[in-house]
Design a protein around this motif. Structure first.
Motif, PDB file in Angstrom:
ATOM      1  N   GLU A 161      11.627  87.956  26.124  1.00 27.64           N
ATOM      2  CA  GLU A 161      11.001  88.260  27.417  1.00 27.64           C
ATOM      3  C   GLU A 161      11.913  89.065  28.341  1.00 27.64           C
ATOM      4  OE1 GLU A 161       8.480  85.924  30.897  1.00 27.64           O
ATOM      5  OE2 GLU A 161       8.710  85.021  28.924  1.00 27.64           O
ATOM      6  N   PRO A 162      13.151  88.626  28.608  1.00 27.74           N
ATOM      7  CA  PRO A 162      14.017  89.455  29.475  1.00 27.74           C
ATOM      8  C   PRO A 162      14.254  90.856  28.901  1.00 27.74           C
ATOM      9  CG  PRO A 162      14.948  87.259  29.199  1.00 27.74           C
ATOM     10  CD  PRO A 162      13.827  87.373  28.222  1.00 27.74           C
ATOM     11  N   VAL A 163      14.496  90.928  27.583  1.00 29.10           N
ATOM     12  CA  VAL A 163      14.724  92.236  26.968  1.00 29.10           C
ATOM     13  C   VAL A 163      13.464  93.097  27.056  1.00 29.10           C
ATOM     14  CG1 VAL A 163      15.194  93.429  24.785  1.00 29.10           C
ATOM     15  CG2 VAL A 163      16.533  91.419  25.417  1.00 29.10           C
ATOM     16  N   GLY A 164      12.307  92.485  26.858  1.00 27.63           N
ATOM     17  CA  GLY A 164      11.043  93.216  26.959  1.00 27.63           C
ATOM     18  C   GLY A 164      10.811  93.780  28.353  1.00 27.63           C
ATOM     19  N   TYR A 165      11.110  92.992  29.395  1.00 25.48           N
ATOM     20  CA  TYR A 165      10.950  93.479  30.775  1.00 25.48           C
ATOM     21  C   TYR A 165      11.951  94.597  31.075  1.00 25.48           C
ATOM     22  CZ  TYR A 165       8.381  89.090  31.499  1.00 25.48           C
ATOM     23  OH  TYR A 165       7.491  88.044  31.410  1.00 25.48           O
ATOM     24  N   PHE A 166      13.172  94.436  30.587  1.00 25.99           N
ATOM     25  CA  PHE A 166      14.230  95.412  30.859  1.00 25.99           C
ATOM     26  C   PHE A 166      13.928  96.765  30.209  1.00 25.99           C
ATOM     27  CE2 PHE A 166      18.360  97.305  29.558  1.00 25.99           C
ATOM     28  CZ  PHE A 166      18.897  97.523  30.811  1.00 25.99           C
ATOM     29  N   THR A 167      13.306  96.733  29.028  1.00 23.80           N
ATOM     30  CA  THR A 167      13.067  97.968  28.266  1.00 23.80           C
ATOM     31  C   THR A 167      11.647  98.504  28.432  1.00 23.80           C
ATOM     32  OG1 THR A 167      12.482  96.638  26.306  1.00 23.80           O
ATOM     33  CG2 THR A 167      14.788  97.330  26.535  1.00 23.80           C
ATOM     34  N   ASN A 168      10.855  97.889  29.313  1.00 28.05           N
ATOM     35  CA  ASN A 168       9.473  98.322  29.530  1.00 28.05           C
ATOM     36  C   ASN A 168       8.655  98.227  28.230  1.00 28.05           C
ATOM     37  OD1 ASN A 168       7.147  99.236  30.752  1.00 28.05           O
ATOM     38  ND2 ASN A 168       7.806 101.361  30.922  1.00 28.05           N
ATOM     39  N   PRO A 197       8.359  94.297  35.865  1.00 23.60           N
ATOM     40  CA  PRO A 197       7.991  93.578  37.085  1.00 23.60           C
ATOM     41  C   PRO A 197       8.214  94.425  38.329  1.00 23.60           C
ATOM     42  CG  PRO A 197       9.994  92.679  36.102  1.00 23.60           C
ATOM     43  CD  PRO A 197       9.428  93.629  35.123  1.00 23.60           C
ATOM     44  N   LEU A 198       7.175  94.496  39.166  1.00 28.09           N
ATOM     45  CA  LEU A 198       7.202  95.241  40.425  1.00 28.09           C
ATOM     46  C   LEU A 198       7.559  96.713  40.204  1.00 28.09           C
ATOM     47  CD1 LEU A 198       8.974  92.605  42.730  1.00 28.09           C
ATOM     48  CD2 LEU A 198       6.523  92.931  42.331  1.00 28.09           C
ATOM     49  N   ASN A 199       7.226  97.228  39.016  1.00 27.88           N
ATOM     50  CA  ASN A 199       7.467  98.632  38.644  1.00 27.88           C
ATOM     51  C   ASN A 199       8.927  99.045  38.765  1.00 27.88           C
ATOM     52  OD1 ASN A 199       4.935  99.294  37.789  1.00 27.88           O
ATOM     53  ND2 ASN A 199       4.310 100.349  39.662  1.00 27.88           N
ATOM     54  N   THR A 200       9.835  98.115  38.513  1.00 30.16           N
ATOM     55  CA  THR A 200      11.262  98.439  38.516  1.00 30.16           C
ATOM     56  C   THR A 200      11.563  99.441  37.395  1.00 30.16           C
ATOM     57  OG1 THR A 200      11.704  96.180  39.246  1.00 30.16           O
ATOM     58  CG2 THR A 200      13.578  97.452  38.453  1.00 30.16           C
ATOM     59  N   VAL A 201      12.427 100.399  37.653  1.00 31.09           N
ATOM     60  CA  VAL A 201      12.764 101.416  36.653  1.00 31.09           C
ATOM     61  C   VAL A 201      13.502 100.756  35.491  1.00 31.09           C
ATOM     62  CG1 VAL A 201      14.002 103.556  36.192  1.00 31.09           C
ATOM     63  CG2 VAL A 201      12.886 103.202  38.413  1.00 31.09           C
ATOM     64  N   ALA A 202      12.965 100.908  34.279  1.00 31.75           N
ATOM     65  CA  ALA A 202      13.536 100.269  33.094  1.00 31.75           C
ATOM     66  C   ALA A 202      14.942 100.776  32.809  1.00 31.75           C
ATOM     67  CB  ALA A 202      12.643 100.526  31.885  1.00 31.75           C
ATOM     68  N   GLY A 203      15.784  99.883  32.276  1.00 29.26           N
ATOM     69  CA  GLY A 203      17.112 100.269  31.827  1.00 29.26           C
ATOM     70  C   GLY A 203      18.176 100.336  32.902  1.00 29.26           C
ATOM     71  N   THR A 204      17.838 100.008  34.140  1.00 29.66           N
ATOM     72  CA  THR A 204      18.802 100.056  35.235  1.00 29.66           C
ATOM     73  C   THR A 204      19.391  98.671  35.495  1.00 29.66           C
ATOM     74  OG1 THR A 204      17.098  99.626  36.907  1.00 29.66           O
ATOM     75  CG2 THR A 204      17.502 101.935  36.302  1.00 29.66           C
ATOM     76  N   ALA A 205      20.465  98.647  36.312  1.00 26.53           N
ATOM     77  CA  ALA A 205      21.067  97.363  36.680  1.00 26.53           C
ATOM     78  C   ALA A 205      20.070  96.503  37.453  1.00 26.53           C
ATOM     79  CB  ALA A 205      22.325  97.606  37.525  1.00 26.53           C
ATOM     80  N   GLU A 206      19.251  97.148  38.296  1.00 27.32           N
ATOM     81  CA  GLU A 206      18.220  96.413  39.040  1.00 27.32           C
ATOM     82  C   GLU A 206      17.176  95.838  38.087  1.00 27.32           C
ATOM     83  OE1 GLU A 206      16.185  94.638  42.053  1.00 27.32           O
ATOM     84  OE2 GLU A 206      18.180  95.552  42.099  1.00 27.32           O
ATOM     85  N   ALA A 207      16.877  96.588  37.019  1.00 26.79           N
ATOM     86  CA  ALA A 207      15.903  96.113  36.042  1.00 26.79           C
ATOM     87  C   ALA A 207      16.399  94.859  35.331  1.00 26.79           C
ATOM     88  CB  ALA A 207      15.604  97.206  35.016  1.00 26.79           C
ATOM     89  N   ALA A 208      17.705  94.766  35.086  1.00 24.75           N
ATOM     90  CA  ALA A 208      18.276  93.589  34.433  1.00 24.75           C
ATOM     91  C   ALA A 208      18.110  92.353  35.318  1.00 24.75           C
ATOM     92  CB  ALA A 208      19.747  93.827  34.109  1.00 24.75           C
ATOM     93  N   LYS A 209      18.415  92.509  36.618  1.00 21.62           N
ATOM     94  CA  LYS A 209      18.235  91.379  37.538  1.00 21.62           C
ATOM     95  C   LYS A 209      16.767  90.987  37.654  1.00 21.62           C
ATOM     96  CE  LYS A 209      22.231  92.378  40.507  1.00 21.62           C
ATOM     97  NZ  LYS A 209      22.671  92.726  41.889  1.00 21.62           N
ATOM     98  N   MET A 210      15.900  92.008  37.762  1.00 22.53           N
ATOM     99  CA  MET A 210      14.475  91.735  37.916  1.00 22.53           C
ATOM    100  C   MET A 210      13.902  91.100  36.650  1.00 22.53           C
ATOM    101  SD  MET A 210      11.964  91.728  39.989  1.00 22.53           S
ATOM    102  CE  MET A 210      12.453  92.835  41.321  1.00 22.53           C
ATOM    103  N   ALA A 211      14.428  91.491  35.484  1.00 21.92           N
ATOM    104  CA  ALA A 211      13.958  90.911  34.222  1.00 21.92           C
ATOM    105  C   ALA A 211      14.225  89.410  34.197  1.00 21.92           C
ATOM    106  CB  ALA A 211      14.646  91.587  33.040  1.00 21.92           C
ATOM    107  N   MET A 212      15.408  89.000  34.641  1.00 21.15           N
ATOM    108  CA  MET A 212      15.736  87.575  34.671  1.00 21.15           C
ATOM    109  C   MET A 212      14.937  86.848  35.740  1.00 21.15           C
ATOM    110  SD  MET A 212      17.731  87.231  32.164  1.00 21.15           S
ATOM    111  CE  MET A 212      18.074  85.500  32.439  1.00 21.15           C
ATOM    112  N   ALA A 213      14.719  87.512  36.890  1.00 23.57           N
ATOM    113  CA  ALA A 213      13.932  86.885  37.959  1.00 23.57           C
ATOM    114  C   ALA A 213      12.497  86.638  37.516  1.00 23.57           C
ATOM    115  CB  ALA A 213      13.955  87.773  39.202  1.00 23.57           C
TER     116      ALA A 213
END
Length: 533
Positions: free
Chosen positions: A140-147, A152-168
């Motif tokens: 699940e976290p990897v799936g959110y991070f890599t789109n 979640p919330l249309n965060t840009v995949a592969g970024t540092a923000e995407a990693a935090k948002m994936a866990m959130a």
């Protein structure tokens, strides 16, 4: 409480309950072939289950299309209801914690807890979502991070923000909201069973609103819906879990991942589940839950020690902080532009948790006599959420680190979600041993879910009686395996997909019932508090 017998239950009945009824558990039951069955809940439930299985086997494509359409209709038209209701359940539980009603003890002022806190936590956690954490903790976290399927919330995949948002977002789906759904059902059933001397069955929670009519057809419909949601949800998980276990065996030992292998796994799990469920709570579910939690702790500590230890430890705090920062935006459905994500993940999860709530809630109720309302909610809401955050930060965090550093197969994204955990473990020491341990954990989690589910369905279809014949538990444990195996053999993933869609569809009407259940519980607790003061 190895098993609660009716004679034992009478000794701890409340002498002057706030709600009085002449109805006795099992008074509408009939005895057939040594089984004590509620008429008509057992017969209608069994008939509908058999009808669904036959229909799906004969027309697997049509069944999947039909139930997928109903699932999509439920999610697309009632996304707001699922999101709003999830928020209501969390706020309702938090309100009970801080209110004077939290002092009420389940079973009366003199009631004593029947399990140690450790065994209690282990059983409620294993029944609630243990198997899901094995399956999705990396994927699940990897799936959110890599789109993989929306971010979640249309965060840009592969970024540092995407990693935090994936866990959130992962914590959002596995934290307070699902456990609040379970808490509402569990607390309602525990209160009306242990404080009002009513049968341990879903309909009892609606007594303040329906009165004596709850023992007639309105209650029958409620209980039949609960049985269908439970059996469909459990059989689906058993089928997909067999696919994950077979995938793991193929990954490790090149065992062919075929339908026959998956059916063999289901057969083996069902045999052990039958043996375990026949031993009751103490000898079966409690023992396996404690073993499972110990093995899970060993696996988690191994990943912590051999992985990036400090990054994982820091990741727990980062995960909880990110979860707290984003829980409100993720709980809002208005003006969301990430429809692919929140329809495909959040609303789907909420419907899935609701469909599991009769099973998990009733099981938690059954093991929670002697706890106060406040203790119950704090334990059911916050302990699993904290444990989940540690688990997700360990496994999900390790998976994300491998993706970000281009290590292993996960660096190429999610290709098969059932293999994500094994692909992460592959890049750590002793990969074969830890992967084999993960397969064992998956299988034991399935057995504990099957056991607790069988005990729950058994109680509902016996009119709320708790000392029913052993063969009834064996019947329902067998049915879960037979349904999953038959659908896999006859229709493969399409048939299991139809079953999963059916469980989600049942989640829509049950969401409405849960909202009504909150009102019934509040009325009951308020009346009990006035009596005590």
């Amino acid at each position: 409480m190895s098993e609660i017998k009716e004679s034992d239950k009478k000794n701890c009945m409340i002498k002057d309950p706030v709600y009085q009824t002449n109805h006795k558990a099992g008074e509408h039951n009939v005895e057939i072939m040594g089984m004590d069955l509620h008429n008509p809940v057992f017969f209608f439930s069994a008939s509908l289950i058999v009808f669904f299985v036959i229909l799906t086997l004969v027309f697997p494509d049509l069944a999947k299309q039909s139930f997928d359409a109903s699932k999509s209709w439920s999610i697309n038209h009632f996304d707001w209801l699922f999101i709003v209701s999830g928020n209501i359940f969390v706020l309702f539980c938090l309100a009970l914690v801080v209110s004077p009603l939290g002092k009420i003890r389940l079973g009366g002022t003199e009631a004593k807890a029947e399990f140690s806190r450790l065994s209690w936590f282990s059983m409620l956690f294993a029944a609630g979502m243990g198997i899901g954490l094995m399956f999705w903790s990396v994927a699940e976290p990897v799936g959110y991070f890599t789109n993989w399927y929306g971010t979640p919330l249309n965060t840009v995949a592969g970024t540092a923000e995407a990693a935090k948002m994936a866990m959130a977002a992962t914590m959002f789906h596995w934290g307070l909201h699902p456990w609040a759904i379970y808490a509402v059902v569990g607390l309602s059933l525990a209160f009306f069973t242990f404080n009002c001397n009513m049968p341990l069955t879903i309909r009892s929670a609606f007594f303040p609103l329906l009165g004596e009519r709850v023992w007639g057809w309105p209650g029958n419909i409620i209980d039949i819906t609960a049985v269908l949601a439970t059996i469909f949800g459990l059989a689906t998980s058993l089928g997909f879990g067999a696919q994950q276990a077979a995938g793991g065996l193929n990954f490790l030992f090149d065992v062919p991942n075929t339908i026959n292998t998956q059916i063999a796994i289901i057969f083996a799990v069902t045999i052990v589940a039958i043996f375990s469920v026949s031993r009751g709570l103490d000898g079966g579910v409690k023992l396996l839950s404690n073993i499972n939690m110990s093995l899970a702790l060993v696996l988690m500590l191994f990943v912590m020690i051999t992985g990036s230890t400090m990054a994982i430890i820091n990741g727990v705090g980062t995960t909880l902080l990110s979860y707290a920062e984003n829980i409100i935006p993720l709980s809002n459905w208005i003006g969301r532009e990430d429809e692919t994500f929140y329809h495909g993940w959040t609303v789907f999860y909420w419907a899935w948790w609701v469909s599991w709530s009769p099973f998990v809630g009733m099981f938690i109720a059954r093991i929670s006599r002697g706890r106060t309302v406040r203790e119950f909610i704090l334990a059911v809401l916050f302990v699993p959420t904290l444990l989940t955050s540690i688990w997700m930060a360990t496994f999900g965090g390790m998976g994300l680190e491998q993706v970000q550093n281009g290590v292993g197969q996960l660096a190429h994204g999610i290709t098969d979600s059932s293999l994500a955990l094994f692909q992460m473990l592959e890049n750590l020491p002793l990969a074969n041993i830890t992967s084999f341990l993960a397969i064992i954990l998956v299988l034991i989690f399935f057995i504990t879910s099957s056991d607790s589910g069988s005990l729950v369905i058994d109680s509902i279809t016996a009119g709320g009686k708790l000392d029913v014949p052993v063969q009834q538990r064996i019947f329902w444990a067998s049915m879960e395996g037979v349904i999953a195996a038959a659908l896999l053999f006859g229709g493969g993933k399409d048939a299991l997909g139809a079953l999963q869609a059916a469980a989600i569809t049942v989640g829509l009407p049950f969401t409405v019932l849960l909202i009504i259940m909150c009102l019934g519980l509040f009325l009951g607790l308020r009346k009990e508090y006035k009596k005590l003061t």
